[in-house]
Enzyme design. Sequence first.
Site, PDB file in Angstrom:
ATOM      1  N   HIS A   1       1.012  -1.436  -0.173  1.00  0.00           N
ATOM      2  CA  HIS A   1       0.216   0.002   0.339  1.00  0.00           C
ATOM      3  C   HIS A   1       0.256   0.701  -0.241  1.00  0.00           C
ATOM      4  O   HIS A   1       1.682   1.978   0.734  1.00  0.00           O
ATOM      5  CB  HIS A   1      -0.968  -0.330   1.160  1.00  0.00           C
TER       6      HIS A   1
ATOM      7  N   ASP B   1      -0.521   4.674   1.286  1.00  0.00           N
ATOM      8  CA  ASP B   1      -0.289   5.523   2.217  1.00  0.00           C
ATOM      9  C   ASP B   1       0.269   5.153   3.298  1.00  0.00           C
ATOM     10  O   ASP B   1       0.400   3.862   3.290  1.00  0.00           O
ATOM     11  CB  ASP B   1      -2.227   5.403   2.106  1.00  0.00           C
TER      12      ASP B   1
ATOM     13  N   ASP C   1       6.975   0.827   6.530  1.00  0.00           N
ATOM     14  CA  ASP C   1       5.481   0.356   6.326  1.00  0.00           C
ATOM     15  C   ASP C   1       4.744   1.875   5.289  1.00  0.00           C
ATOM     16  O   ASP C   1       4.274   2.632   6.144  1.00  0.00           O
ATOM     17  CB  ASP C   1       4.440   0.835   7.518  1.00  0.00           C
TER      18      ASP C   1
ATOM     19  N   GLU D   1      -5.015   2.072   3.123  1.00  0.00           N
ATOM     20  CA  GLU D   1      -5.359   1.077   3.929  1.00  0.00           C
ATOM     21  C   GLU D   1      -4.976   1.317   4.756  1.00  0.00           C
ATOM     22  O   GLU D   1      -5.606   0.380   6.374  1.00  0.00           O
ATOM     23  CB  GLU D   1      -3.759  -0.185   3.327  1.00  0.00           C
ATOM     24  N   GLU D   2      -4.132   2.396   5.682  1.00  0.00           N
ATOM     25  CA  GLU D   2      -4.416   2.461   6.731  1.00  0.00           C
ATOM     26  C   GLU D   2      -5.152   3.243   7.435  1.00  0.00           C
ATOM     27  O   GLU D   2      -6.075   3.579   8.892  1.00  0.00           O
ATOM     28  CB  GLU D   2      -3.237   4.261   6.913  1.00  0.00           C
TER      29      GLU D   2
ATOM     30  N   ASP E   1       1.367 -10.235   1.036  1.00  0.00           N
ATOM     31  CA  ASP E   1       1.111  -8.493   1.851  1.00  0.00           C
ATOM     32  C   ASP E   1       2.660  -8.953   2.920  1.00  0.00           C
ATOM     33  O   ASP E   1       2.920  -9.128   3.360  1.00  0.00           O
ATOM     34  CB  ASP E   1      -0.247  -8.694   2.625  1.00  0.00           C
TER      35      ASP E   1
ATOM     36  N   HIS F   1       4.053   2.900  12.271  1.00  0.00           N
ATOM     37  CA  HIS F   1       3.514   3.800  12.800  1.00  0.00           C
ATOM     38  C   HIS F   1       3.805   5.061  14.742  1.00  0.00           C
ATOM     39  O   HIS F   1       3.227   5.369  15.015  1.00  0.00           O
ATOM     40  CB  HIS F   1       1.941   3.544  14.089  1.00  0.00           C
TER      41      HIS F   1
END
Length: 522
Positions: free
Chosen positions: A142, A144, A175, A209-210, A236, A482
């Site tokens: 992903h 984003d 990520d 995705e986030e 993934d 994150h």
Amino acid sequence: MTESGQKFKIFKFLKIVISSFLIAALLLFTIASIRTLSLDVNVGLQLARWEKTNNLSLVIDHHQREELLANFKEAIRIRTVSFSEKKSNTTALLQFDSLLRKVFPTVFSSSLVHHELVANYSHLFWVQGSQHDLVPYLLLAHIDVVPASEADGWEAPPFSAQEIDGFIYGRGTIDDKSPVMGILQALEYLLKKGYAPRRGFYIGLGHDEEVSGFKGALNIVRIMKQRGVQLSFVLDEGLAVLDGVISGLQGPAALIGISEKGSATVKLSVSMVPGHSSMPPRETTIGILAAAVKRLEDNPMPRLFGHGPERETFEHLAQKFGLPMKFIMSNLWLFAPLLGRILERKPDTNAFVRTTTAVTMFNAGVKVNIIPSLAEAYVNLRIHSAQSLKEVLDLIQSTVGDQRVKMELVDGFDPLPVSSADEKSFGFQIIKKTVLDMFPTVTVAPGICIGNTDSRHFKDLTNDIYRFAPIWFKPGDAQRFHGINERISKKNYEELVVFYFSLIQNCDIQKLPEPHSSVHEL
């Protein structure tokens, strides 16, 4: 009967009981010892004869290295932030589209590759294979990222892609822009070398995705369903290579996620007629709700260690531990309850033991002298693979045990199906082989993702979904995910490119070899 005769009978009975107990204990110990000495679930296909392939090799020279790192840094500098389901940086997403087309010209111009935009900002690539009877697979990532602010304490600005001691810092380095760029960079190199796959495959790049992937991944799934696509497997993001993270483990371990915990957000609320604080009722909305929340925290969900995919994780890693952990982990059929009690003592390992319960929001009151009419609390749950969403909701209701507390499911879903990880599992074994070819000293094991990814939307297209990228995590690195100071080493990003370069070619075999197994059925 005389007193001495009674004593003799009692003594004889106790002797039989004790002897039986000792014999049973000795038998269990013997079985457990044999299993400890002989169990090695990692041998499997490593000793088998794999189908011969003429894989292209990838030697990255200085110019290519500088170019691929420059491309990756440019990707990090684009602020593709998802703030909520309704708000994202669409300008940045369009910039990212332009970047991909600029730095991967062969991917976008090759006659073997069909590309389409999905929901304006997501991407779906179909790379045509020469052998149409081979079931295709999907590489998923992903674009984003979550928000980041330098004021939070970053060592380098979070969208600077600044280098510090061989690491590139920035939001998305882990990520998930390293797989995004790594997959396409690998395909660019393959196509430039004249590679044409035998087994066709898809590449899906979601843009939200986030914030649950409801626009990007779900629309990719919708398109693939309309075309009748069925997949051999999906790969993934998710788990990684852990180096020094698992206490007592000898050497690094690559954990391939074979499932994800379920998730639920539950709102608890209490309402009553408001009043003045000078004449308070015996119980207020806050007091009633606080007591309910306290009951939830004092009574955690049942211990389920050993009933989900975490059992396979520990059995795969058992041989890399010293005694007594090797003995315990090789015999979870006997020691799972004991190990579960040990693991539940720490928050990070308690997540493997049960459905976790976290009260994340508590709202009540508008003025200091008014008894509030409404109190609300939000509870976030991550559901163990051995439980269902319904079972968890029933347990919350019974634990709260107060009809004055209203319970409402905000959103939630069951744990994801457990993908195969045995010696007949094509996707798992191909990923495992690719890892071991690159990192021979690593132990590969199936794992469980406690967070959720876009891959959960693809469960109707395949039975096997795997969550892994060969990103190396040392102690403390998981908190960068994150968090602040997210980073990846330049060497590790290059390894990602090589990994996908090899994986795509390894998928071209028609079938797995016959296994050489040493797995026990105990």
